[in-house]
Design a protein around this motif. Structure first.
Motif, PDB file in Angstrom:
ATOM      1  N   ARG A  65     -10.082   1.908 -30.089  1.00  0.00           N
ATOM      2  CA  ARG A  65      -8.757   1.687 -30.342  1.00  0.00           C
ATOM      3  C   ARG A  65      -8.718   0.133 -30.609  1.00  0.00           C
ATOM      4  O   ARG A  65      -8.005  -0.040 -31.629  1.00  0.00           O
ATOM      5  N   LYS A  68      -9.496  -0.772 -33.752  1.00  0.00           N
ATOM      6  CA  LYS A  68      -8.608  -0.481 -34.890  1.00  0.00           C
ATOM      7  C   LYS A  68      -7.438  -1.618 -34.964  1.00  0.00           C
ATOM      8  O   LYS A  68      -6.270  -1.335 -35.386  1.00  0.00           O
ATOM      9  N   GLU A  70      -5.332  -2.242 -32.339  1.00  0.00           N
ATOM     10  CA  GLU A  70      -4.251  -2.050 -31.460  1.00  0.00           C
ATOM     11  C   GLU A  70      -4.238  -3.095 -30.328  1.00  0.00           C
ATOM     12  O   GLU A  70      -5.410  -3.456 -30.029  1.00  0.00           O
ATOM     13  N   VAL A  75      -3.994  -1.227 -25.280  1.00  0.00           N
ATOM     14  CA  VAL A  75      -5.290  -0.610 -24.988  1.00  0.00           C
ATOM     15  C   VAL A  75      -5.320  -0.388 -23.476  1.00  0.00           C
ATOM     16  O   VAL A  75      -5.696   0.799 -22.730  1.00  0.00           O
TER      17      VAL A  75
END
Length: 303
Positions: A65, A68, A70, A75
């Motif tokens: 995550r 990407k 984020e 997270v």
């Protein structure tokens, strides 16, 4: 064959580095500690310990995550603000350190007024995660140890999902009984007027000009709620709406304070000129020397 902590962290750091994530090694360690509950010492002093499968799966999912782009706070599902840990996710803006200056100004005003008032009503417009409202409630609870003033806080937001997050934070941090949550568009709404007058109004509204959207980091542009980020073509739409509705909400003596974006202090001061025409104006700078808070203070009715 089991993977050791050192190997796992090294591979995760490489993945994060390749994705353009800043401080990849430290980020990998933070996520690992979040998953395992291990202290920094446990991670660093026992690097050759194997990682349990249950921790491996959870860790790799969170690393993916973050790779990407984020935000780390989403997270980990938490962000620190004013010395407390707040639950955050994609429904709300991540609280920033510079917003603590707005809370500090509000706390100072409460400390001054609470010694001579029986009750004070506070309004946090655009509460998001509840960081401002909850932090002020915690501050007021401390101040109440030295006085008998009742502090009532109203936290408003256009987004019901944001209010849901704010309510969770208020409950987790033990101040839910001090806060009323209201779905409202900026300073508009019959319910806000019914709860008025307010002696203290604070707001960290969306203030990024829409034209600057392309300049934002992926963490901000792709994951944080645009409703809480963008303030129209010039970034000032929310201030116009709030100032326009404040006249019906203020008590005789008041402080209205806004967080502002870089270079917006003069424009926000001018926008407040009509409603807060006779108020004293304060402009506070953050730790980087940026004009970050604009406050209007009146000791009597000034509309």
């Amino acid at each position: 064959m089991s993977v050791t902590r050192k190997e796992m962290l090294a591979r995760a750091a490489d993945e994060l580095r390749a994705a353009g994530v800043e401080i990849p090694e430290r980020t990998a360690q933070w996520i690992f500690q979040h998953v395992t509950g291990f202290s920094t010492a446990e991670v660093l002093l026992r690097p050759d310990e194997p990682v349990a499968d249950v921790h491996t799966d959870a860790f790799l999912a969170l690393i993916a995550r973050r790779a990407k782009r984020e935000p780390l706070q989403y997270v980990l599902n938490e962000a620190e603000f004013c010395g407390a840990i707040f639950r955050v996710d994609g429904r709300v803006l991540i609280p920033r350190p510079e917003t603590e200056l707005l809370v500090e100004r509000g706390r100072a005003y409460l400390a001054e007024r609470m010694t001579s008032e029986k009750s004070i009503a506070v309004l946090d417009i655009g509460t998001g995660s509840g960081a401002i409202a909850v932090s002020l409630a915690r501050a007021a609870r401390e101040l109440q140890l030295h006085c008998a003033c009742d502090v009532r806080i109203v936290a408003s937001d256009l987004s019901q999902s944001a209010l849901d997050v704010a309510r969770v934070n208020a409950e987790r941090l033990g101040v839910a009984s001090m806060i009323t949550f209201v779905q409202a568009s900026y300073a508009d709404g019959e319910l806000l007027r019914a709860l008025a007058p307010f002696a203290l109004i604070l707001s960290n509204p969306p203030y990024i000009p829409q034209v600057n959207a392309a300049d934002l980091q992926p963490e901000v542009a792709h994951f944080e709620p645009h409703l809480a980020l963008f303030g129209g073509a010039d970034g000032l739409d929310a201030y116009r709406a709030i100032v326009g509705g404040c006249a019906d909400l203020l008590s005789a003596a008041y402080l209205v304070a806004f967080e502002v974006g870089i270079g917006q202090a003069d424009a926000v001061t001018k926008l407040g000129g009509s409603v807060f025409a006779r108020a004293d104006v304060e402009v506070l700078r953050d730790e980087q020397g940026i004009e970050r808070v604009v406050a209007f203070r009146a000791s009597e009715a000034r509309r």
